[in-house]
Motif scaffolding. Sequence first.
Motif, PDB file in Angstrom:
ATOM      1  N   LEU A 230      -9.027 -62.041 -21.139  1.00  0.00           N
ATOM      2  CA  LEU A 230      -8.957 -61.009 -22.175  1.00  0.00           C
ATOM      3  C   LEU A 230      -8.893 -61.615 -23.561  1.00  0.00           C
ATOM      4  CD1 LEU A 230      -6.577 -58.375 -20.541  1.00  0.00           C
ATOM      5  CD2 LEU A 230      -8.880 -57.937 -21.424  1.00  0.00           C
ATOM      6  N   ILE A 231      -8.128 -62.682 -23.700  1.00  0.00           N
ATOM      7  CA  ILE A 231      -8.044 -63.365 -24.993  1.00  0.00           C
ATOM      8  C   ILE A 231      -9.414 -63.878 -25.417  1.00  0.00           C
ATOM      9  CG2 ILE A 231      -7.129 -65.416 -26.160  1.00  0.00           C
ATOM     10  CD1 ILE A 231      -4.510 -64.972 -24.617  1.00  0.00           C
ATOM     11  N   ARG A 232     -10.114 -64.497 -24.478  1.00  0.00           N
ATOM     12  CA  ARG A 232     -11.462 -64.991 -24.800  1.00  0.00           C
ATOM     13  C   ARG A 232     -12.401 -63.858 -25.182  1.00  0.00           C
ATOM     14  NH1 ARG A 232     -10.303 -68.320 -20.295  1.00  0.00           N
ATOM     15  NH2 ARG A 232     -11.503 -66.963 -18.910  1.00  0.00           N
TER      16      ARG A 232
ATOM     17  N   GLY B  50      -8.826 -62.289 -11.629  1.00  0.00           N
ATOM     18  CA  GLY B  50      -7.909 -61.177 -11.409  1.00  0.00           C
ATOM     19  C   GLY B  50      -8.580 -59.825 -11.513  1.00  0.00           C
ATOM     20  N   TYR B  51      -9.371 -59.645 -12.545  1.00  0.00           N
ATOM     21  CA  TYR B  51     -10.162 -58.435 -12.758  1.00  0.00           C
ATOM     22  C   TYR B  51     -11.637 -58.823 -12.773  1.00  0.00           C
ATOM     23  CZ  TYR B  51      -6.326 -55.269 -14.184  1.00  0.00           C
ATOM     24  OH  TYR B  51      -5.219 -54.468 -14.212  1.00  0.00           O
ATOM     25  N   SER B  52     -12.496 -57.884 -12.479  1.00  0.00           N
ATOM     26  CA  SER B  52     -13.931 -58.128 -12.581  1.00  0.00           C
ATOM     27  C   SER B  52     -14.307 -58.276 -14.055  1.00  0.00           C
ATOM     28  CB  SER B  52     -14.711 -56.954 -11.982  1.00  0.00           C
ATOM     29  OG  SER B  52     -14.510 -55.783 -12.765  1.00  0.00           O
ATOM     30  N   ALA B  53     -15.460 -58.852 -14.311  1.00  0.00           N
ATOM     31  CA  ALA B  53     -15.940 -59.004 -15.685  1.00  0.00           C
ATOM     32  C   ALA B  53     -16.056 -57.647 -16.374  1.00  0.00           C
ATOM     33  CB  ALA B  53     -17.284 -59.721 -15.689  1.00  0.00           C
ATOM     34  N   GLN B  54     -16.481 -56.645 -15.610  1.00  0.00           N
ATOM     35  CA  GLN B  54     -16.616 -55.296 -16.168  1.00  0.00           C
ATOM     36  C   GLN B  54     -15.249 -54.748 -16.575  1.00  0.00           C
ATOM     37  OE1 GLN B  54     -18.346 -52.472 -13.451  1.00  0.00           O
ATOM     38  NE2 GLN B  54     -18.549 -50.862 -14.988  1.00  0.00           N
ATOM     39  N   ALA B  55     -14.230 -54.981 -15.738  1.00  0.00           N
ATOM     40  CA  ALA B  55     -12.886 -54.486 -16.049  1.00  0.00           C
ATOM     41  C   ALA B  55     -12.293 -55.227 -17.244  1.00  0.00           C
ATOM     42  CB  ALA B  55     -11.980 -54.629 -14.834  1.00  0.00           C
ATOM     43  N   ILE B  56     -12.543 -56.535 -17.334  1.00  0.00           N
ATOM     44  CA  ILE B  56     -12.081 -57.300 -18.496  1.00  0.00           C
ATOM     45  C   ILE B  56     -12.708 -56.741 -19.767  1.00  0.00           C
ATOM     46  CG2 ILE B  56     -12.204 -59.540 -19.647  1.00  0.00           C
ATOM     47  CD1 ILE B  56     -10.149 -59.562 -17.462  1.00  0.00           C
ATOM     48  N   ASP B  57     -14.013 -56.484 -19.731  1.00  0.00           N
ATOM     49  CA  ASP B  57     -14.697 -55.899 -20.890  1.00  0.00           C
ATOM     50  C   ASP B  57     -14.060 -54.567 -21.275  1.00  0.00           C
ATOM     51  OD1 ASP B  57     -16.452 -58.003 -21.018  1.00  0.00           O
ATOM     52  OD2 ASP B  57     -18.113 -56.948 -20.046  1.00  0.00           O
ATOM     53  N   ALA B  58     -13.765 -53.747 -20.260  1.00  0.00           N
ATOM     54  CA  ALA B  58     -13.206 -52.416 -20.524  1.00  0.00           C
ATOM     55  C   ALA B  58     -11.831 -52.504 -21.168  1.00  0.00           C
ATOM     56  CB  ALA B  58     -13.129 -51.616 -19.219  1.00  0.00           C
ATOM     57  N   TRP B  59     -10.987 -53.413 -20.665  1.00  0.00           N
ATOM     58  CA  TRP B  59      -9.647 -53.541 -21.244  1.00  0.00           C
ATOM     59  C   TRP B  59      -9.687 -54.169 -22.631  1.00  0.00           C
ATOM     60  CZ3 TRP B  59      -5.754 -50.738 -20.787  1.00  0.00           C
ATOM     61  CH2 TRP B  59      -5.439 -50.133 -19.574  1.00  0.00           C
ATOM     62  N   ALA B  60     -10.613 -55.060 -22.874  1.00  0.00           N
ATOM     63  CA  ALA B  60     -10.761 -55.628 -24.211  1.00  0.00           C
ATOM     64  C   ALA B  60     -11.146 -54.533 -25.208  1.00  0.00           C
ATOM     65  CB  ALA B  60     -11.797 -56.743 -24.202  1.00  0.00           C
ATOM     66  N   GLU B  61     -12.061 -53.673 -24.803  1.00  0.00           N
ATOM     67  CA  GLU B  61     -12.478 -52.584 -25.689  1.00  0.00           C
ATOM     68  C   GLU B  61     -11.336 -51.587 -25.906  1.00  0.00           C
ATOM     69  OE1 GLU B  61     -14.426 -50.413 -28.336  1.00  0.00           O
ATOM     70  OE2 GLU B  61     -15.035 -52.375 -27.568  1.00  0.00           O
ATOM     71  N   ARG B  62     -10.569 -51.295 -24.845  1.00  0.00           N
ATOM     72  CA  ARG B  62      -9.413 -50.398 -25.014  1.00  0.00           C
ATOM     73  C   ARG B  62      -8.391 -50.998 -25.976  1.00  0.00           C
ATOM     74  NH1 ARG B  62      -9.572 -50.196 -18.877  1.00  0.00           N
ATOM     75  NH2 ARG B  62     -10.949 -48.447 -18.404  1.00  0.00           N
TER      76      ARG B  62
END
Length: 281
Positions: free
Chosen positions: A277-279, A218-230
Motif C-alpha cells: 500500500l505504501i508503494r 496478503g491482498y490481490s493487486a486489485q484489492a491493494i489498488d482499491a484500498w490505496a484509492e480509498r
Amino acid sequence: MPAAKSAKESNERSEKTTATARVRIGIGGWTYAPWRGPFYPPGLTQNRELEYASRQLTSIEINGTFYGLQKPASYEKWYQETPDDFVFSLKAPRYATNRKVLAEAGETIERFFASGVLLLRQKLGPVNWQFAPTKKFDHEDFEAFLKLLPASIEGQPLRHAVEVRHDTFKTPEFIALARKYKVAVVLAADSEYPQIADITAPFVYARIMGTSEKEAQGYSAQAIDAWAERARELAAGRTPGDLETCAEPPAKAAARDVYLYVISGFKERNPAAAMALIRKL
C-alpha cells in the motif's frame, strides 16, 4: 535498510497528493515469530525488530497497551528507536471499555495517560478505544464515556478513535455523537464486524482485516489498488462510495490525516500488504 528510503519517498508523494493530509500505513505490533524470515531479515536480533519495522512502515498500532499498562521506560525506548516522523497509535486498556457502566471508566483512563504514554511526544498518534462485540449502543452511556476522553494533556493534543463492533451503532444518532466530540469511528473493513465509514473527526482511523494466505502480498493487486484509492479519498475528506455509512457526510470536505492498519486476517502477510500500500501511494 534500502526499503526505508522507499517508504519515506512513497509517503512524501502521498502528502503532495492529499495537500495537508498524510496517509500513514502500518501493522499491529511488531513482535511476531512468523514475521522472522518473510519480513524481518535472517539474523536480525529481536531487540532490533522495532527499529527495522519502523523504517519499512510509517506507523504501528501498539496492542500490548490493551492488556495492561506499559512501563515509562518502554515508551522512551520506543521513541528512541524509531524515526522522527514515525507515529504510534495505541490500543487503550480494555479495563476502560469492557465494563457495563462506561461513566465509571474515568480512573482507568487517567491512570493510562499517567503511565508514560506522553513520553512518545510527537510520535503519539490516535488512541483506539476498542469495545467488545457484545457492547450495544446506548446514547447516554456512550456520551458519558466520550466526555471522559481528554482533548489534551500537558499541552499535548490527543486524538481518540472508538472501535465499536455491534450493529446497534449503525445509526445516525451515534454518528452525530461522535462528531460532537470529534472522535473518529474506526473503519473496520474486510471483516465480520460492522463497517462504519462515516467521517466524524479531523482524522480517519481504518483497520483492514482481509489478508489471505493465498496472496503473496496478503491482498490481490486489485484489492491493494482499491484500498490505496480509498485512502486517497479519505485523506481528501471524502467517503469512498463503496464503503458503508450511516449518516449524511459532513457539509464540507476537508483534507485529513489517515491512519490505516493491516490487522488480523492472515497475519503473516500483513507487513507485505502494508508495504504494498505504501508503494502504491
